[in-house]
Design an enzyme around this catalytic site. Structure first.
Site, PDB file in Angstrom:
ATOM      1  N   HIS A 188       1.266  -9.983   4.916  1.00 47.84           N
ATOM      2  CA  HIS A 188       2.014  -9.806   6.159  1.00 47.84           C
ATOM      3  C   HIS A 188       2.266 -11.178   6.785  1.00 47.84           C
ATOM      4  O   HIS A 188       1.336 -11.996   6.874  1.00 47.84           O
ATOM      5  CB  HIS A 188       1.246  -8.920   7.137  1.00 47.84           C
ATOM      6  CG  HIS A 188       2.013  -8.646   8.397  1.00 47.84           C
ATOM      7  ND1 HIS A 188       3.055  -7.745   8.440  1.00 47.84           N
ATOM      8  CD2 HIS A 188       1.913  -9.181   9.646  1.00 47.84           C
ATOM      9  CE1 HIS A 188       3.557  -7.733   9.667  1.00 47.84           C
ATOM     10  NE2 HIS A 188       2.884  -8.589  10.410  1.00 47.84           N
ATOM     11  N   GLU A 201      -4.735   3.794   5.747  1.00 50.14           N
ATOM     12  CA  GLU A 201      -3.746   4.767   6.210  1.00 50.14           C
ATOM     13  C   GLU A 201      -2.914   4.267   7.392  1.00 50.14           C
ATOM     14  O   GLU A 201      -1.870   4.833   7.703  1.00 50.14           O
ATOM     15  CB  GLU A 201      -4.435   6.087   6.606  1.00 50.14           C
ATOM     16  CG  GLU A 201      -4.969   6.894   5.422  1.00 50.14           C
ATOM     17  CD  GLU A 201      -6.300   6.366   4.902  1.00 50.14           C
ATOM     18  OE1 GLU A 201      -6.841   5.394   5.488  1.00 50.14           O
ATOM     19  OE2 GLU A 201      -6.801   6.922   3.909  1.00 50.14           O
ATOM     20  N   GLY A 218      11.749 -11.372  -4.113  1.00 51.45           N
ATOM     21  CA  GLY A 218      10.571 -11.584  -4.947  1.00 51.45           C
ATOM     22  C   GLY A 218      10.004 -12.991  -4.923  1.00 51.45           C
ATOM     23  O   GLY A 218       9.448 -13.443  -5.927  1.00 51.45           O
TER      24      GLY A 218
END
Length: 208
Positions: free
Chosen positions: A110, A148, A12
């Site tokens: 990312h 998606e 975290g």
């Protein structure tokens, strides 16, 4: 006030960066309403609880199928009624139903400059191993909206980080976190909370 739900699988550190930014006023008009982890022992849950934030574990190990886990995970998200879902090191494939329901309201961090070193199989330390194997001189991090595909959604922010000659995957990972991830993820939340991304985030979804 933008209600934010953070999903995380591990320690975290990005969650901590978000909480620190809120405390310091670098994120405004937003509040953390829930932290969800697929890992019951994730330290991220302790970080959240220490700040008085609702923290819930939903583990796939507790369900007989991926479909049942996905249903439970989606219920857990919906209970929090979030305006924005932040994937901060969340190593779970997001169910299509959730992507459709929260279209334009899920962002991911990312640890590379997309489209480099992204997609299936690129997560965690593997991203930095690949960058070093390829011999790149610059890497970084990307905040993007989730669709998606895997790391294919619209890019919101990127920040470059130099690769040093003696870097290992671990040292590079740490520098990318410190110099890029912990900077642009809070910045992205602040931008969304304050209506600064109108093309990608419909104005009617942002609370007054």
């Amino acid at each position: 006030m933008l209600s934010v739900c953070v999903c995380v699988s591990g320690g975290g550190t990005n969650l901590q960066a978000i909480m620190d930014a809120m405390d310091e006023g670098r994120i405004t008009n937003a509040q953390l309403v829930r932290v969800i982890s697929n890992n019951k022992s994730a330290y991220a849950l302790e970080r959240a609880r220490a700040k008085g934030i609702d923290a819930v574990a939903v583990s796939p190990k507790d369900y007989d199928s991926r479909e049942l886990f996905n249903e439970a995970f989606l219920r857990c998200v919906e209970e929090a009624r979030p305006d924005l879902i932040v994937l901060a090191g969340f190593l779970v494939v997001i169910p299509p139903e959730m992507i459709q329901r929260y279209e334009g309201r899920i962002i991911n961090i990312h640890p590379s400059l997309i489209p480099s070193f992204c997609g299936k199989g690129y997560y965690g330390l593997r991203v930095h191993e690949a960058a070093l194997e390829r011999g790149v001189k610059v890497t970084g991090a990307t905040v993007h909206f989730v669709d998606e595909g895997t790391d294919t959604g619209p890019i919101l922010l990127q920040k470059a980080v130099d690769v040093l000659p003696n870097d290992t995957p671990t040292t590079l990972q740490r520098r990318v976190m410190e110099q890029a991830e912990w900077v642009i993820l809070p910045q992205a939340i602040h931008m969304i909370a304050n209506g600064q991304v109108p093309d990608l985030y419909r104005k009617d979804r942002i609370p007054e």
